[in-house]
Design an enzyme around this catalytic site. Structure first.
Site, PDB file in Angstrom:
ATOM      1  N   GLU A 666       0.736  -1.003  -0.032  1.00 28.98           N
ATOM      2  CA  GLU A 666       0.000   0.176  -0.025  1.00 28.98           C
ATOM      3  C   GLU A 666       0.869   1.341   0.115  1.00 28.98           C
ATOM      4  O   GLU A 666       1.482   1.593   1.035  1.00 28.98           O
ATOM      5  CB  GLU A 666      -0.824   0.046   1.253  1.00 28.98           C
ATOM      6  CG  GLU A 666      -1.838  -1.190   1.515  1.00 28.98           C
ATOM      7  CD  GLU A 666      -3.153  -1.014   0.457  1.00 28.98           C
ATOM      8  OE1 GLU A 666      -3.306   0.114  -0.082  1.00 28.98           O
ATOM      9  OE2 GLU A 666      -3.743  -2.127   0.341  1.00 28.98           O
TER      10      GLU A 666
HETATM   11 ZN   LIG Z   1      -6.080  -1.778  -3.733  1.00 30.08          ZN
END
Ligand SMILES: [Zn+2]
Length: 824
Positions: A666
């Site tokens: 992320e």
């Molecule tokens: Zn994603």
């Protein structure tokens, strides 16, 4: 004589737990609520959604909210009181969320761990004698020191064996010293982390101005453990960008899929000696939709009409007209002239209108000469209302003709797309370790695509001039999928910024009206085969309008089929990064669990786990080198251990099925803001320049590209690793007059297979395991004379002393040590 190398795959994992079904919420939950009212032929296409900061009590609430079709992915963070994050919602959805118990925080409520000590439970615990390890009720899992932007932080995880106990709940106090030899102090209460009903550990992150040397954790029942403080990302070598002649900063704005793919092809043409394009075999379903109209509002007389042809292939030219005729006792009839469909409404004996919505829909499906193949009442309606005539012909539309203000210029091609993979490597013969960089499974995540493109540009531009880059290109075989969801990404750029999924509509009639069009599609990172929602794992939805919709079947979507095709076609792919945004996290396995009992997918063996941590530290050190962004250790590890279960994600499939080290990233996310003293969260589409010290698409692209380059170096080192690991039993063989605690140590990340029953160790022998997850190796309490026989295997498959565990080998050159316990 040439020595034969023993290199084996370490994939001797236990079978996955059997499939079981988990009850899920009813399909067709209504996330848009009553606001999704549709007028005669006009549908308000503004993205009537906004971003709010929310707090949930925990994984159970997250499951409930997700199953109800809410959009709560990414940017979620575990906090002491549950899970915080952002939700993309309408005003009505916000009301519904509150109804489910979700707490809505003030906007821009950046999350910060409490850094104030709030008292303790007295000195009694601290005075307790520390039990020997096999009796210990408290263990330090990790204690990490890091600095960012001039501020120091200490992150601690600790576990009590009494953590699951409900009454009374066992509390933990944390103290630290202020450097070597200084006394413990600064007592503070740790936060208890419970997930899916299971106690995980206690943890805290807090600011400190001085690096401690040791910490001490004390439980409310008198358990005590001390631990040494380690550095987290503090000792990084200089990044590649430190070389003054190194070229970087190639990407100067967001890129839609056409731009990404065209640049990938151009790179392959410009650098034919080191680059080529591999085309994925399954075309996407396309940036395209059927043309629709919803006629007559939302009541029992409403009719939803959908063309047989795609909008751009004639569907958008169709008109539908409900016509009132003078007279009485007239049957329902349909006239078709070109693309104009006229429904002549029936009249009763008194000359009143007499066609119901159900009857009109049926007439359109069967008598429109193939123009309309789907027509039905609105959502759950019975369609009993008498249909009113329209004011004139109503045009059908696929709603793909709007262009967002600020979107990159260029026509969006309609129809299926063939995704090109940009392959870079000097030796693309399958002999070098392959690394798959897969970006933008989720359409609205724009920074992963620019991060991946920047990485590709750095490889080709620096290959001839930078020694380290040359080594990467000569020793790896890199595959870039710059956007794995081009249809959804175009929709995100040009129509609906918050689009996450692909554009395939799997919904039945009740959710097939155009008011639902922003809720269709499959979550590509829930569509894989291992630990999937279809197998009963948590964190994927069966609802076709949920943002985590798992699809009608595993691998139902061309985009996920392609990934499996690629790793099977190129079995040298041994590393993978699934690049997402935003949250500032780096994940691996386990990434999914069955909620009842919190049964995770199999945990990686200790050697793999250690290799993941070692690689993560290398990768994240290089991210930090750009502008001191720290991905904190509480956001690193098995994704279902530190965040949430995501059933059917790509990482589980590639690791468990193919033995690929499969990371999930992320990018973006929390950055420490020294001006406010808080961590500031990121967003899916931050301003490109933005605030270069905080939230900025450009800065995130540059810093995370640093990390991708380091991942290539990890892979290159792995491919060149021909060195056997070594291991030892600590303390070693010898005579002991009392029971003794022993453990294994290895010279590098490696998994130990051992026996204590006199048999020769094999790959079926017990694996030396962690005491519990995220902890170091277990401790054996030896009370009688015992002989350990073992060997170790490193992450590249090299076996200690070149032992062959698969054959009975007369040399039997495994390791052995006898712990002799003698009574005096
Ligand atoms: Zn994603």
């Amino acid at each position: 004589m040439r020595r034969t190398r023993q290199r084996i795959a370490l994939l001797a994992l236990p079978a996955l737990v059997g499939s079981m079904l988990v009850a899920t919420g009813p399909a067709g939950a209504d996330p848009t609520g009553p606001s999704a009212t549709v007028g005669q032929s006009h549908i308000d296409d503004r993205d009537a959604v906004r971003l709010v900061h929310i707090r949930l009590t925990g994984a159970d609430m997250l499951d409930t909210v997700t199953a109800a079709g809410f959009d709560l992915e990414h940017g979620l963070r575990r906090v002491p009181t549950g899970i915080e994050g952002e939700a993309v919602v309408t005003a009505e959805q916000l009301t519904a969320l509150k109804g489910m118990g979700v707490e809505v925080l003030a906007d821009d409520a950046g999350f910060a761990w409490a850094d104030e000590a709030d008292g303790g439970f007295g000195a009694a615990g601290a005075r307790a004698v520390q039990p020997s390890s096999h009796e210990a009720t408290v263990r330090v899992v990790r204690a990490d020191w890091f600095t960012t932007k001039g501020q120091g932080f200490l992150y601690v995880e600790a576990r009590t064996t009494e953590g699951q106990q409900a009454e009374p709940i066992v509390g933990m106090q944390l103290e630290n010293d202020s450097g070597k030899g200084s006394p413990f102090g600064f007592s503070r209460t740790m936060s208890r982390f419970v997930d899916s009903g299971q106690y995980m550990f206690h943890r805290n992150l807090f600011k400190l101005d001085t690096r401690p040397d040791k910490i001490r954790v004390t439980s409310s029942t008198g358990g005590v453990a001390t631990g040494a403080v380690s550095n987290w990302l503090e000792d990084a070598p200089p990044p590649l960008t430190a070389n003054p002649s190194y070229k970087s900063d190639f990407v100067d704005g967001y890129r839609h899929p056409q731009q990404l793919y065209s640049r990938a092809k151009e790179i392959a043409r410009q650098y034919p000696d080191i680059a080529e394009i591999v085309y994925l075999p399954n075309q996407t379903n396309g940036y395209q939709r059927k043309a629709q109209a919803q006629i007559g509002g939302t009541g029992q007389a409403a009719v939803v009409v959908t063309s047989a042809a795609w909008g751009h292939e004639g569907g958008n030219d169709i008109t539908v007209d409900f016509v009132d005729r003078p007279g009485a006792n007239l049957p329902l009839a349909v006239e078709v002239a070109g693309k104009a469909v006229r429904v002549l409404l029936a009249k009763d004996a008194a000359g009143g209108p007499a066609s119901t919505a159900t009857e009109v829909a049926e007439a359109l499906r069967t008598r429109s000469q193939g123009l309309i193949d789907r027509a039905h009442p609105y959502r759950a309606n019975e369609g009993t209302g008498i249909v009113a005539p329209t004011a004139g012909p109503v045009a059908l539309t696929d709603f793909l003709d709007q262009k967002r203000v600020g979107a990159p210029a260029g026509e969006v091609p309609r129809g299926p797309v063939t995704i090109p993979v940009l392959r870079i490597g000097k030796h693309r013969d399958g002999k070098k370790p392959g690394v798959l960089i897969q970006a933008q499974d989720h359409a609205r995540e724009w920074v992963p695509a620019t991060t991946s493109l920047e990485s590709a540009e750095r490889l080709v531009h620096n290959y001839r001039s930078d020694r380290e880059t040359k080594k990467i290109v000569e020793n790896t075989d890199v595959f870039f999928i710059l956007s794995n969801n081009p249809d959804g990404a175009n929709y995100s750029f040009y129509n609906f910024a918050s689009q996450r999924r692909n554009m395939t509509n799997h919904c039945p009639d009740a959710n097939a009206d155009p008011g639902r069009r922003n809720s269709w599609g499959v979550d590509l990172n829930r569509n894989y085969r291992v630990g999937s929602g279809h197998d009963g794992y948590a964190g994927a939805s069966t609802s076709c309008v949920s943002d985590t919709y798992q699809g009608p079947a595993e691998l139902s979507e061309p985009e996920s089929k392609n990934i499996i095709w690629l790793v099977e076609k190129y079995p040298n792919i041994k590393f993978m990064m699934s690049v997402h945004s935003n949250g500032g996290q780096l994940f691996w396995q386990p990434g999914a669990y069955i909620a009842d009992g919190r049964i995770t997918t199999p945990r990686p063996p200790l050697g793999d786990e250690a290799f993941y941590w070692q690689s993560a530290a290398r990768i994240l050190s290089q991210v930090k080198a750009h502008r001191e962004t720290v991905v904190t250790p509480e956001n690193v590890g098995g994704s279902s251990d530190v965040l949430y279960s995501s059933a059917g994600n790509v990482r589980e499939d590639l690791y468990h099925t193919y033995g690929i080290y499969a990371f999930g990233w992320e990018v973006g996310g929390s950055v420490y803001n020294p001006a406010t003293g808080d961590w500031q969260g990121g967003s899916f589409q931050p301003e490109w320049v933005g605030n270069p010290d905080l939230v900025s698409g450009h800065a995130e692209t540059m810093e995370y590209a640093n990390g991708i380059m380091e991942m290539f170096r990890v892979a290159a080192d792995w491919g060149r690793d021909k060195k056997d690991p070594t291991s030892q039993l600590v303390p070693g063989a010898g005579r002991y007059t009392k029971p003794v605690d022993v453990r294994f140590e290895t010279s590098e990340p490696a998994t130990v297979y051992y026996t204590t029953d006199g048999s020769r160790p094999t790959l079926e022998s017990p694996r030396y395991a962690a005491t519990e997850f995220r902890e170091p190796g277990q401790v054996f309490h030896v009370t009688e004379t015992t002989t350990f026989r073992w060997f170790s295997v490193d992450s590249a498959g090299n076996i200690e002393r070149n032992y062959d565990p698969t054959k009975s080998d007369r040399r039997n050159n495994y390791r052995t040590a006898t712990i002799k316990i003698v009574n005096r």
